[in-house]
Every structure is written in structure tokens, then in C-alpha cells.
Design a protein around this motif. Structure first.
Motif, short mmCIF file in Angstrom:
data_model
loop_
_atom_site.label_atom_id
_atom_site.label_comp_id
_atom_site.label_asym_id
_atom_site.label_seq_id
_atom_site.Cartn_x
_atom_site.Cartn_y
_atom_site.Cartn_z
N VAL A 85 0.81 -1.22 0.00
CA VAL A 85 0.00 0.00 0.00
C VAL A 85 0.85 1.27 0.00
O VAL A 85 0.33 2.36 -0.26
N ASP A 86 2.15 1.15 0.29
CA ASP A 86 3.03 2.31 0.25
C ASP A 86 4.44 1.84 -0.05
O ASP A 86 4.80 0.70 0.24
N ILE A 87 5.23 2.73 -0.65
CA ILE A 87 6.57 2.36 -1.08
C ILE A 87 7.52 3.52 -0.85
O ILE A 87 7.15 4.68 -1.03
N ARG A 252 3.31 6.34 -8.76
CA ARG A 252 3.11 7.65 -9.36
C ARG A 252 3.79 8.73 -8.51
O ARG A 252 3.60 8.80 -7.30
N GLY A 253 4.61 9.56 -9.15
CA GLY A 253 5.34 10.60 -8.43
C GLY A 253 6.64 10.11 -7.81
O GLY A 253 7.41 10.91 -7.25
N LYS A 254 6.89 8.79 -7.91
CA LYS A 254 8.10 8.23 -7.31
C LYS A 254 9.02 7.60 -8.36
O LYS A 254 10.22 7.46 -8.13
N PRO A 267 15.69 1.60 -22.76
CA PRO A 267 15.36 0.68 -23.86
C PRO A 267 16.24 -0.57 -23.86
O PRO A 267 17.47 -0.48 -23.73
N GLY A 268 15.59 -1.71 -23.97
CA GLY A 268 16.30 -2.98 -24.02
C GLY A 268 16.70 -3.52 -22.67
O GLY A 268 17.36 -4.57 -22.59
N THR A 269 16.29 -2.85 -21.59
CA THR A 269 16.63 -3.30 -20.24
C THR A 269 15.39 -3.14 -19.34
O THR A 269 14.44 -2.45 -19.71
N PRO A 270 15.45 -3.70 -18.12
CA PRO A 270 14.38 -3.46 -17.14
C PRO A 270 14.74 -2.34 -16.16
O PRO A 270 14.08 -2.21 -15.13
N LYS A 271 15.75 -1.55 -16.46
CA LYS A 271 16.24 -0.53 -15.53
C LYS A 271 15.33 0.70 -15.54
O LYS A 271 15.08 1.28 -16.59
N THR A 272 14.85 1.09 -14.35
CA THR A 272 14.00 2.26 -14.22
C THR A 272 14.86 3.50 -13.99
O THR A 272 16.08 3.46 -14.06
N SER A 273 14.21 4.60 -13.66
CA SER A 273 14.91 5.86 -13.42
C SER A 273 15.66 5.86 -12.10
O SER A 273 16.42 6.79 -11.82
N ILE A 274 15.47 4.84 -11.26
CA ILE A 274 16.16 4.74 -9.97
C ILE A 274 17.07 3.52 -9.99
O ILE A 274 16.59 2.39 -10.17
N PRO A 275 18.38 3.68 -9.80
CA PRO A 275 19.29 2.53 -9.76
C PRO A 275 18.87 1.53 -8.67
O PRO A 275 18.55 1.93 -7.55
N GLY A 276 18.86 0.27 -9.03
CA GLY A 276 18.47 -0.77 -8.09
C GLY A 276 17.00 -1.12 -8.14
O GLY A 276 16.57 -2.10 -7.51
N VAL A 277 16.22 -0.33 -8.88
CA VAL A 277 14.78 -0.61 -9.05
C VAL A 277 14.56 -1.03 -10.50
O VAL A 277 14.93 -0.30 -11.42
#
Length: 324
Positions: A85-87, A252-254, A267-277
Motif C-alpha cells: 500500500v506504500d513504497i 506515481r510521483g516516485k 530501452p532494451g533493459t528493465p532498468k528504471t529511473s532509480i538505480p536498483g529498481v
């Protein structure tokens, strides 16, 4: 209330999340999977699965997900029943709060929360799901080989689904509530040029007609949006193609999301805008949305998560080795 810690925390338990768990467990990451509201993902509400590699005969979606979960647990995954419910993504460690009050901490986080098909909510839709009504032509189109089908919608998804279905069906009808499509022009040109496709304009589906115990779907009842007149379109299959909604409200917002709410990855990876996520499966894939592609990106997320942890541990070791 308890705190659960792991090197790899996975939110979501569909093909993406469970594949990430299998690879993560085999790499010694001791993954924890928080299963969420729909353990097993969308395949648990899918009956016949004929396009997942490795099975000569048709298998059942719920059985396939049970086998994936059993494999993940066999190699060391902990499956926990809770809804996040929260992250907090300010880590690592990354912290997730469950509806139970439990806290889950992971040195890496794999998001595999998926996406849900949008449905019309018309009478008969739910009852005839898997019995003539579907939201995935790629998944179920083969079962309508040589039969009449309808596609409901007017965007790219609907036009693409209709064009795909012409590989199987000699008669594909698109039902759209307006008098023009929102789809890209190149797709419309292909659609209008295809002899097997018919378009029914200015109609909405009022109900799906049929009996699950008596052969399934028989027709769709439509209402003219201008005159209010009702009529029946006989069909063997109906594909609802009005889009998907990714389960990303929690982020959203995070995390960086695109205009449709999908998580943005390199592109071509599962890497988000936060390293480790990392994000995998339908939550970041608005193009393919197949169990096998979800599983593939789950594998990628686990491999990248393991590398992330290894690099951090190596860096800490190097720092500790430097004389004060």
C-alpha cells in the motif's frame, strides 16, 4: 507486524515476477515475492494456453502459474501473501509497506505488478469470459480459426487486433462507438484495404449474448449511438480492445511513468529511473503483453539485480580495503 529483509524484493507474482524469483533464487539473492491482489497474475483467469513454449498440448493458465510458483519456491523463493500500500524508493534498501502492516526491505526491488485489460462492463462479458469473450487476440485468436469474430474499440489496439485476427478468421468486424478511428493512419490504411474486415460505425455494445454452458457466445447486441436502435451481430468470438491499465498507481510521483502510466525503462533493459529498481512484464510493456515476453523481462530484471548487488558489494569491499 514484522519486517522482512532480502537482497531482492519482488512485487507481483505473474510470469514476470516468478521468473525473476527463479533466477534470483538460483543466484543466491534469497528473493521475497509479495503476491498482491491477484496471485499468479492474469494467467490465473485464462483457461486454455497454447502459445507458451514447452507444451505440446494446451495447458490451463492457473496450472501453469502453480507450476511457476512451485519452481520458484523449490529453488528458495519466499512467497508472502500481502498487498503493498506504500513504497519508499529512497534506498537502497527499498521499503514497502503491506496492507497487513508488515514491512518489506530489499537491497533491490523488482516491480512486476502487471496491467489489466480494460473491460466494457456490459452484461454477459464476465460470464462469457473464455467462452467467446476475450481481451487478447494474440492469446486466443487461434481458437477462432475459420469463424466469425468482432473487435470492439477504435484505437491502435483494436485495429492491430483486427488485423491479427485476419490470419485466422475470414470475417472480422470492428465495432466502434464513433464515426472515425483514433488509430494511426498507416494502421487504418491497412485495415480499410483488407477484404476480410468490416467496420460498424456509431455502435456501442449493450450486452454479450450466449450461454457459457450452451456453446458460449452467440452474438453481441449493439445500440446505435445516433438513433438508439438496437440490433444483433452474430459472432463466434468478441475481442474487447479498449486498452490496458498498468498497475502503477503506487509508483506515481516516485518513478518515471509514460503518458499511459507504464513504467519507463532504459530501452532494451528493465532498468528504471532509480538505480536498483527494475520493472518487468506488462507494467513496462505496452506493446507485446505476452506471458513469454513477461517471463523474459523477469529474467532480465533478476540478472540486472544480481549485478547491481555484486557491484555494490565489490565497491564496499574496495572502500574497506583502503587504509584509514
Amino acid at each position: 507486524m514484522a519486517t522482512h529483509t532480502t537482497r531482492m524484493l519482488i512485487i507481483g507474482s505473474g510470469p514476470a515476477g516468478l521468473t525473476a524469483a527463479i533466477y534470483g533464487a538460483r543466484a543466491g539473492m534469497q528473493p521475497i515475492v509479495v503476491q498482491g491482489l491477484q496471485p499468479g497474475g492474469q494467467l490465473t483467469i485464462t483457461t486454455d494456453v497454447e502459445n507458451y513454449p514447452g507444451f505440446r498440448d494446451v495447458v490451463q493458465g492457473p496450472w501453469l502459474m502453480q507450476e511457476m510458483q512451485a519452481q520458484a519456491e523449490h529453488v528458495g523463493t519466499r512467497m508472502l501473501w500481502d498487498t503493498i500500500v506504500d513504497i519508499d524508493l529512497s534506498g537502497p534498501p527499498f521499503r514497502a509497506i503491506g496492507d497487513s502492516g508488515d514491512v518489506y526491505e530489499g537491497e533491490t526491488l523488482v516491480i512486476a505488478t502487471g496491467a489489466q485489460a480494460r473491460w466494457l462492463g456490459a452484461p454477459g462479458e464476465q460470464e462469457l469470459g473464455g467462452k467467446g469473450v476475450s481481451a487478447c487476440a494474440t492469446c486466443d485468436g487461434f481458437f477462432y480459426r475459420g469463424k466469425k469474430v468482432v473487435v470492439i474499440g477504435g484505437g491502435n489496439t483494436a485495429v492491430e487486433e483486427a488485423l491479427y485476427l485476419t490470419n485466422h478468421s475470414p470475417e472480422v468486424t470492428i465495432i466502434h462507438r464513433r464515426d472515425s478511428f483514433r488509430a494511426e493512419k498507416i494502421l487504418q490504411d491497412r485495415l480499410f484495404a483488407h477484404p476480410a474486415v468490416k467496420v460498424v460505425w456509431n455502435k456501442t455494445v449493450a450486452r454479450f449474448v450466449g450461454d457459457p454452458a450452451q456453446g458460449g457466445l452467440k452474438a453481441v447486441e449493439v445500440v446505435d449511438t445516433k438513433t438508439g436502435e438496437t440490433s444483433l451481430i452474430e459472432t463466434d468470438g468478441a475481442f474487447v480492445a479498449i486498452g490496458h491499465a498498468p498497475a502503477t498507481e503506487l509508483f506515481r510521483g516516485k518513478l518515471e511513468l509514460d503518458d499511459s502510466g507504464y513504467i519507463v525503462v532504459t530501452p532494451g533493459t528493465p532498468k528504471t529511473s532509480i538505480p536498483g529498481v527494475f520493472a518487468c512484464g506488462d507494467v513496462m510493456d505496452h506493446t507485446y503483453r505476452q506471458a513469454v515476453t513477461a517471463a523474459g523481462t523477469g529474467c532480465m530484471a533478476a540478472l540486472d539485480a544480481e549485478r547491481f548487488v555484486a557491484e555494490r558489494e565489490f565497491a564496499r569491499g574496495q572502500e574497506a580495503a583502503v587504509p584509514a
